[in-house]
Design a protein around this motif. Structure first.
Motif, PDB file in Angstrom:
ATOM      1  N   ASP A 110      -5.397   0.822   1.830  1.00 13.11           N
ATOM      2  CA  ASP A 110      -5.018   0.755   3.245  1.00 13.11           C
ATOM      3  C   ASP A 110      -5.973   1.540   4.126  1.00 13.11           C
ATOM      4  N   THR A 111      -5.919   2.859   4.118  1.00 11.10           N
ATOM      5  CA  THR A 111      -6.837   3.666   4.915  1.00 11.10           C
ATOM      6  C   THR A 111      -6.917   5.069   4.330  1.00 11.10           C
ATOM      7  N   LEU A 169      -4.828   8.029   5.726  1.00  8.12           N
ATOM      8  CA  LEU A 169      -3.474   8.281   5.231  1.00  8.12           C
ATOM      9  C   LEU A 169      -3.410   8.493   3.724  1.00  8.12           C
ATOM     10  N   SER A 170      -4.160   7.710   2.976  1.00 11.87           N
ATOM     11  CA  SER A 170      -4.048   7.783   1.514  1.00 11.87           C
ATOM     12  C   SER A 170      -4.813   8.963   0.931  1.00 11.87           C
ATOM     13  N   SER A 217       0.065   4.918   1.649  1.00 11.03           N
ATOM     14  CA  SER A 217       0.003   5.009   3.107  1.00 11.03           C
ATOM     15  C   SER A 217       1.338   4.639   3.738  1.00 11.03           C
ATOM     16  N   THR A 238       0.877  -1.175   0.000  1.00 12.30           N
ATOM     17  CA  THR A 238       0.000   0.000   0.000  1.00 12.30           C
ATOM     18  C   THR A 238       0.915   1.226   0.000  1.00 12.30           C
ATOM     19  N   ARG A 267       3.291   7.758   3.651  1.00 14.87           N
ATOM     20  CA  ARG A 267       2.696   8.822   4.466  1.00 14.87           C
ATOM     21  C   ARG A 267       2.905   8.588   5.955  1.00 14.87           C
TER      22      ARG A 267
END
Length: 467
Positions: free
Chosen positions: A336-337, A340-341, A310, A307, A313
């Motif tokens: 991922d999430t 963050l993304s 993220s 990922t 990040r």
């Protein structure tokens, strides 16, 4: 500071009821549009598209036709005759298999971009704080928001890594959201964020969910186990979890080798020493896996999910994309999430993976756009054990297909359609999404999803959690 400041218990309960009503609304609408009205034979013929099949026997087909009937791909070629079928003009379009997102924490989607921030907590501290303020309805809201973005971006299969399952009601709420979406999904049953490293998962409820899914018969939603693994628990816990999945014939997934500090635990080698790596194991991130780890993963047949957005990040580092690819390890990609993304853009994930491989290796030909598109389609399907059902435009596979409008400004001129998909496409270019034979997005618009209402609910959810 309370993250629910300004909202008393009564207000939160009312909000939960409202969000629950939203879940029910989507449950009614989530089946999406049949290709043709009614319950009899349904057929859709897509004509004159630039077809990227991802089937090595078929390759690309320019000005090609694809016939879908009753949720199955039944014919691929040119000038297909299909009397009575609805015809969709694919001229100027690129047709690809539905994308597979292999790793996504969907429950916190409405906390998009909330951390890390210079004045606030780091991502993991923020997540630990906010997770305690979630209700089943709020978790389901996060999942629904993520699913809507997935459908909008051409993702027809999601892997929902649910690592804030606080009690059985959370599992039920997230499952309902997945089942109502019309998309294909794996529900990775996880654990509460603050669960002690010495505490086991709720095996009893996992068994309940498995029995529930099995009783329902063949469905679009399957089950897996999301574990903390050797980097976050001791051998007694993770060995028990691996024994459980073996007993119940389930896949298992864990974050691993995520930082230099975590890599000191040699988690991958801990699994190797117990002979626990195999094709049913998904290793997520592996940003600091070393040469010995890569060789061990290759021998085992386990898959790795990157990922990259993220991972960078949150400060994990740069995914070893080139090294894993060179070792011929089964790879897949994930959002991922959204915390963050930032958004659900699988094309940016693909392009980033491509650039990481070439940039880190110093070889601009270390990886091709087709390699990366494979991970987002057939490779992701293979890693899930669904490679015979989805992942390519192949006769007999399920009708998970996406039409990209290649006439848009950012795609002109289209010299190489595969490179265009990986390097130029954005979710805004997705014209039509068909998942398991049902139209989820048509003419650039999501079907049966009230986006303004979803936006309102997401804003309410964020206020409830953050204050």
């Amino acid at each position: 500071m309370s993250y629910c400041s300004g909202l008393d218990r009564r207000t939160l309960l009312k909000l939960g009821a409202a969000l629950g009503a939203g879940i029910a609304m989507n449950a009614r609408a989530g089946n999406s549009s049949d290709l043709l009205p009614g319950k009899t034979s349904t057929a859709l013929l897509i004509r004159h598209a630039n077809v990227i099949t991802m089937d090595p026997k078929l390759g690309n087909i320019s000005d090609g036709d694809v016939l879908l009937r009753d949720g199955t791909i039944v014919s691929i070629g040119k000038n297909i005759a299909a009397e009575g079928a609805t015809v969709l003009d694919g001229a100027g379009m690129i047709l690809i298999p539905g994308l597979v997102d292999a790793h996504w924490h969907m429950w916190n989607s409405f906390l998009r971009n909330s951390s890390p921030s210079p004045q606030g907590d780091t991502f993991f501290k923020s997540q630990l704080k906010t997770s305690a303020h979630f209700t089943p309805a709020l978790s389901a809201l996060g999942v629904r928001l993520g699913l809507a973005e997935a459908a909008d971006a051409g993702i027809t299969t999601v892997n929902n890594w649910a690592h804030n399952i606080r009690n059985p009601a959370f599992a039920d709420a997230e499952l309902q959201a997945l089942q109502s979406s019309g998309l294909r999904a794996r529900f990775w049953y996880g654990y509460p964020q603050e669960l002690a490293a010495t505490a086991p998962m709720d095996f009893k409820d996992i068994e309940r969910v498995q029995q529930q899914l099995m009783a329902a018969g063949p469905r679009r939603v399957s089950l897996g186990l999301a574990i903390r693994g050797p980097e976050r628990t001791g051998p007694k816990i993770w060995q028990q979890e691996f024994a459980f999945v073996k007993q119940h014939n389930l896949p298992i997934s864990t974050h691993i080798a995520v930082t230099q500090e975590m890599q000191k635990k040699k988690a991958i080698q801990q699994l190797v020493d117990k002979d626990l790596l195999n094709p049913s194991v998904q290793l997520v991130h592996a940003t600091h896996a070393d040469e010995k780890d890569i060789l061990s993963i290759k021998k085992s047949g386990a898959s790795v999910c990157f990922t990259p957005l993220s991972e960078m990040r949150v400060g994990y580092g740069l995914a070893p994309v080139a090294a894993m690819h060179q070792a011929k390890i089964p790879l897949s990609l994930g959002i991922d999430t959204l915390v963050l993304s930032g958004n659900a853009n699988p094309f940016m994930v693909m392009q980033t993976a491509l650039n990481l491989a070439t940039g880190s290796s110093g070889n601009e030909l270390a990886l091709t756009a087709r390699d990366v598109l494979y991970w987002a389609t057939q490779g992701g399907a293979n890693a899930m054990g669904l490679g015979e059902q989805i992942g390519s435009i192949t006769v007999g596979k399920r009708a998970d297909v996406v039409l990209i409008d290649a006439r848009r400004l950012g795609l002109l001129p289209m010299i190489d359609p595969v490179a265009a998909v990986v390097q130029s496409v954005t979710p805004a270019d997705i014209d039509t999404v068909i998942a398991d034979g049902r139209i989820i997005k048509k003419g650039g618009k999501l079907q049966d999803i009230d986006v303004p209402m979803l936006a309102k609910e997401a804003a309410q959810g964020a206020r409830a959690v953050l204050g």
